[in-house]
Design a protein around this motif. Structure first.
Motif, PDB file in Angstrom:
ATOM      1  N   SER A 199      25.234  -0.438  43.538  1.00  0.00           N
ATOM      2  CA  SER A 199      25.057   0.262  42.263  1.00  0.00           C
ATOM      3  C   SER A 199      24.272  -0.587  41.276  1.00  0.00           C
ATOM      4  CB  SER A 199      26.411   0.642  41.653  1.00  0.00           C
ATOM      5  OG  SER A 199      27.137  -0.510  41.283  1.00  0.00           O
ATOM      6  N   THR A 212      22.406   4.273  39.681  1.00  0.00           N
ATOM      7  CA  THR A 212      22.344   4.533  41.108  1.00  0.00           C
ATOM      8  C   THR A 212      23.606   4.013  41.780  1.00  0.00           C
ATOM      9  OG1 THR A 212      21.092   4.195  43.158  1.00  0.00           O
ATOM     10  CG2 THR A 212      21.107   2.367  41.587  1.00  0.00           C
ATOM     11  N   GLY A 216      19.396   2.596  44.764  1.00  0.00           N
ATOM     12  CA  GLY A 216      18.135   3.076  44.224  1.00  0.00           C
ATOM     13  C   GLY A 216      17.577   4.324  44.855  1.00  0.00           C
ATOM     14  N   TRP A 219      19.084   8.531  41.370  1.00  0.00           N
ATOM     15  CA  TRP A 219      19.500   8.081  40.054  1.00  0.00           C
ATOM     16  C   TRP A 219      20.093   9.247  39.266  1.00  0.00           C
ATOM     17  CZ3 TRP A 219      18.967   2.893  38.800  1.00  0.00           C
ATOM     18  CH2 TRP A 219      18.186   2.130  39.683  1.00  0.00           C
TER      19      TRP A 219
END
Length: 304
Positions: A199, A212, A216, A219
């Motif tokens: 995260s 996130t 990634g 989002w």
């Protein structure tokens, strides 16, 4: 002292400071800022002393992968290194011809890391700063947008954020970079790892922030409750992230209901760190300030 050294000033702790960090897991805090100022504190940010620095360039970011080894970056692509916890510094890199500022540095350990900056400028070291390799062609950025922030999250993924909503990730320690689908087209100024290994939170203009939970790949917007631009952040153990920004804004992400606070002086805040005594220490246009941390994380905004 030669003319290329930062001028020692009694007002350094109350002048423009752009970044602050804790030196590894040690007791020392290190702050950097305008005119090459570097200050250190060994008592939780109550008292600060300025150290000699071989540069007068504005310093924008600092990274200490250990209690002894640290790097600072700034304008004219200057990179400084310390091996004694910030007591002394040497210049290990600059690029006067490029005429670009470096805006962030992230060291994975004492030997390997990246420095990033304006117009797609990015360099990498694998030998503790002895040499820096140009990484410009390793990343897809034809428009040469600025890189404003770089971090490493818990699972080892590197995340890079910049203007025009640029987001990249690397899952091989920066050898290759993948352009991510961005949730926002405005500038990002900061990115911070989350509590979980995969995260992170990225943030920037007009209070925009996104989280996130899959390193990634996707989002989700974070409701910050503010339209103030957000510049820096720190993860407080047990309390989540505190993000700071313009007009003295502090956005506290801990608990079921995130909260927004504003310092009474409304001075812009650019970075934050956690002191060993669990206090929040922030820096910005009026220098360095301590703030108590509790539950909620920002218990009060009165200056100490």
């Amino acid at each position: 002292m030669t003319s290329d050294h930062a001028v020692l000033s009694e007002k350094a702790a109350s002048s423009l400071l752009l970044d602050i960090t804790r030196a590894g897991s040690g007791q020392r805090l290190v702050a950097v800022g305008d005119r090459g100022h570097i200050l250190i504190s060994d008592n939780n940010g109550y008292d600060w002393r300025q150290v000699s620095v071989p540069s007068r360039q504005m310093l924008t970011a600092v990274s200490f992968p250990s209690a002894t080894t640290g790097f600072a970056v700034g304008h004219d692509a200057v990179i400084l290194k310390s091996t004694d916890g910030g007591d002394s510094w040497v210049k290990v890199y600059d690029d006067l011809d490029a005429e670009v500022p470096l805006l962030d540095i992230m060291m994975m350990d004492e030997q390997t890391g990246f420095a990033v900056g304006a117009y797609g400028y990015i360099v990498r070291t694998e030998d503790g700063g002895e040499t820096w390799d140009d990484w410009f062609d390793m990343i897809e950025n034809e428009e040469e947008f600025h890189y404003n922030a770089i971090t490493r999250i818990g699972d080892g993924t590197l995340l890079l954020a910049g203007e025009a909503g640029l987001l990249y990730r690397s899952q091989d320690d920066g050898e290759t970079w993948e352009l991510l689908d961005s949730p926002y087209q405005g500038s990002f100024f900061g990115i911070i790892p989350g509590s979980d290994p995969v995260s992170a939170v990225v943030f920037g203009l007009r209070g925009n922030a996104f989280k996130t939970t899959d390193a990634g790949a996707a989002w989700v917007e974070v409701d910050t409750g503010t339209d103030q631009t957000l510049f820096g952040a720190v993860h407080i153990d047990g309390n989540g992230q505190v993000i700071v920004g313009s007009s003295g804004t502090l956005f506290e992400m801990s608990g079921p209901e995130p909260q927004v606070h504003t310092r009474s002086d409304r001075a812009t805040l650019l970075s934050a760190s956690e002191a060993p005594d669990n206090s929040l220490v922030v820096v910005g246009e009026t220098g360095v300030h301590r703030m108590p941390v509790g539950k909620p994380a920002v218990a009060t905004l009165s200056e100490q």
